[in-house]
Design a protein around this motif. Structure first.
Motif: not given
Length: 508
Positions: A292-296
């Motif tokens: 997952d990359f959504t927080a970044a």
């Protein structure tokens, strides 16, 4: 003055200068070498067009060149050159509807380049890959010339010049007000990843970005970080020092950076951020591990909005009303036609793509307006750095699209232009894992949404709420990408074409 000696400084702007005869001899002797060497450089903008000649803007000895030695203890010479390369004009391509382009001297066929030339009696083997050659006549006859950025001794001298503000002929070295003192003796190393510019890292503390193709006026890569520093924005490294070719044939210029007229921004020294990874690399690692990359992505959206807010506070904004909106839409439509003529694969999608641009013109007919301000201008994942913690983003490289004339890059724009660039970058990152994979499409969509949500966290409005303008800018960017990939990386053409199909269908 004889042509066998080189004056300390010669200039060729405005009126004859002392040493003009030597300057002419210097340029004539260098022309055959530059004609061969310049087109091989990645930052040379005129590839594919023959060089018909050169004109000298200035030549300044930073270290004496006439008696430069070659041994381990000998001092090399260092010559700073600003040279215009004359070439046939490139095929016309329409601008963005907010300005027109021209070359450095007012025509599109004379780009000005900054060169730093090392001079030795014999070239050491370690500098052979950087060789320009040996002039057969002129004031440097028989001397070995090479790209000085590959010589740590000469790049160290550049740092010393920046540590000591002042003028040398047409060159002016400036320290930013309030900047911490730069220590001496930092070990330099040139980076090899630049495309349109060159960079030298000093120790692990500073990076010097040197602009290779230069235009008159204040470069946004100095102007915007200075404005952000004044506004207290910590998302962009504040300039520590810079150097420029000062306005006027005698090097006269007011205090502060050159803003308009014949002055040219030549290089900017900023803090270096060791240990940071750029957004492109981080996204690729996440994709490779299906993480997952959504927080970044959401954090990156917040950082973008903070930068936009500070730029709006510190630099002028303006309304974009009906006529300007119509010109904006017309420029996008014209670029589509140029690209479709060059890339047949784009032609079936023209009706749907035109609808995206027509929707912007429709805003004008409805009497709507938008605000424009200074923006990054070329925002993508590679222009963002993230620290080891993974949640603090820094934006870099505010030069804008280097192929555009500088005065266009300094024009205010809607903030969704930057947002659209980043959204396209998420698509590009995902497509590196395959353009037909469902999970990569879902990855891109999730991160595009997270980025916009993060932007809204700070700005109070979601870029997706301005759907017509955002879609138009994303479409315009995808059209640009189609043309670029067709010309330079045909294997990558399916990436923007997949976006074109999506964007065209959205307008049906």
């Amino acid at each position: 003055m004889s042509e066998s000696s080189l004056p300390l400084t010669v200039t060729a702007a405005g009126r004859p200068a002392p040493g003009q005869r030597a300057a002419g001899g210097l340029l004539r002797s260098l022309a055959p070498l530059l004609t061969e060497w310049l087109p091989r450089q990645r930052w040379f903008a005129g590839k594919g067009r023959p060089i018909s000649g050169f004109s000298l803007v200035s030549a300044t000895e930073l270290l004496p060149c006439a008696h430069a030695g070659s041994g381990a203890g000998a001092t090399p010479g260092l010559l700073h050159l600003l040279v215009r390369a004359r070439q046939p004009a490139p095929p016309h391509e329409p601008g963005d509807g907010t300005g027109t382009g021209s070359g450095t001297d007012g025509s599109p066929d004379a780009d000005c380049y900054q060169l730093l030339v090392g001079v030795r009696s014999v070239l050491p083997p370690e500098f052979a890959p950087a060789s320009l050659g040996t002039p057969t006549d002129g004031p440097l006859r028989g001397r070995a010339l090479y790209d000085a950025l590959h010589d740590p001794r000469l790049t160290g001298l550049l740092l010393e010049r920046l540590r000591s503000p002042g003028r040398l002929g047409p060159l002016r070295f400036v320290t930013a007000p309030g900047a911490a003192a730069v220590p001496s003796g930092l070990r330099p190393r040139v980076l090899d990843a630049e495309q349109s510019n060159s960079s030298v890292v000093y120790g692990s503390a500073y990076i010097l970005k040197l602009f290779r193709r230069v235009d008159p006026g204040l470069n946004p890569d100095l102007e915007l970080p200075l404005a952000l520093a004044r506004g207290g924005c910590a998302r962009v490294p504040a300039p520590t020092a810079w150097f420029e070719a000062a306005a006027g044939p005698d090097g006269d210029a007011p205090d502060g950076p050159v803003a308009e007229g014949p002055g040219l921004t030549l290089g900017v020294l900023q803090p270096y951020l060791p240990g940071s990874g750029d957004g492109w690399q981080l996204a690729q690692r996440a994709l490779a591990g299906r993480r997952d990359f959504t927080a970044a992505a959401r954090g990156l959206g917040r950082a973008t909005a903070e930068v936009h807010a500070t730029l709006a506070d510190t630099l002028p904004t303006a309304p974009l009303r009906g006529p300007e909106l119509e010109r904006l839409a017309a420029g996008m439509a014209a670029r589509l036609e140029v690209a479709a003529r060059a890339v047949p694969a784009l032609r079936p999608y023209r009706p749907g793509l035109r609808n995206a641009f027509a929707a912007v013109a429709g805003l004008a007919r409805l009497g709507q307006a938008r605000r424009v301000q200074r923006v990054h201008g070329d925002l993508h994942l590679g222009q963002a750095l993230c620290g080891a913690g993974g949640d603090e983003w820094t934006l870099i490289d505010f030069e804008g699209e280097p192929a555009r004339p500088l005065h266009e890059r300094r024009l205010p724009q809607p903030v969704v232009r930057d947002v659209a660039g980043m959204l396209r970058s998420f698509d590009y990152a995902a497509c590196q894992q395959g353009t037909g994979e469902r999970w990569t499409r879902d990855w891109a969509a999730a991160n595009r949404a997270a980025y916009c949500a993060g932007y809204a966290d700070v700005a109070g409005t979601d870029p997706r709420d301005d759907a017509r303008l955002l879609r138009a800018f994303e479409t315009d960017k995808a059209v640009y990408e189609v043309l670029y990939e067709a010309r330079h990386r045909p294997a990558w053409l399916p990436i923007p074409l997949s976006a074109v199909r999506r964007l065209a269908a959205a307008g049906d």
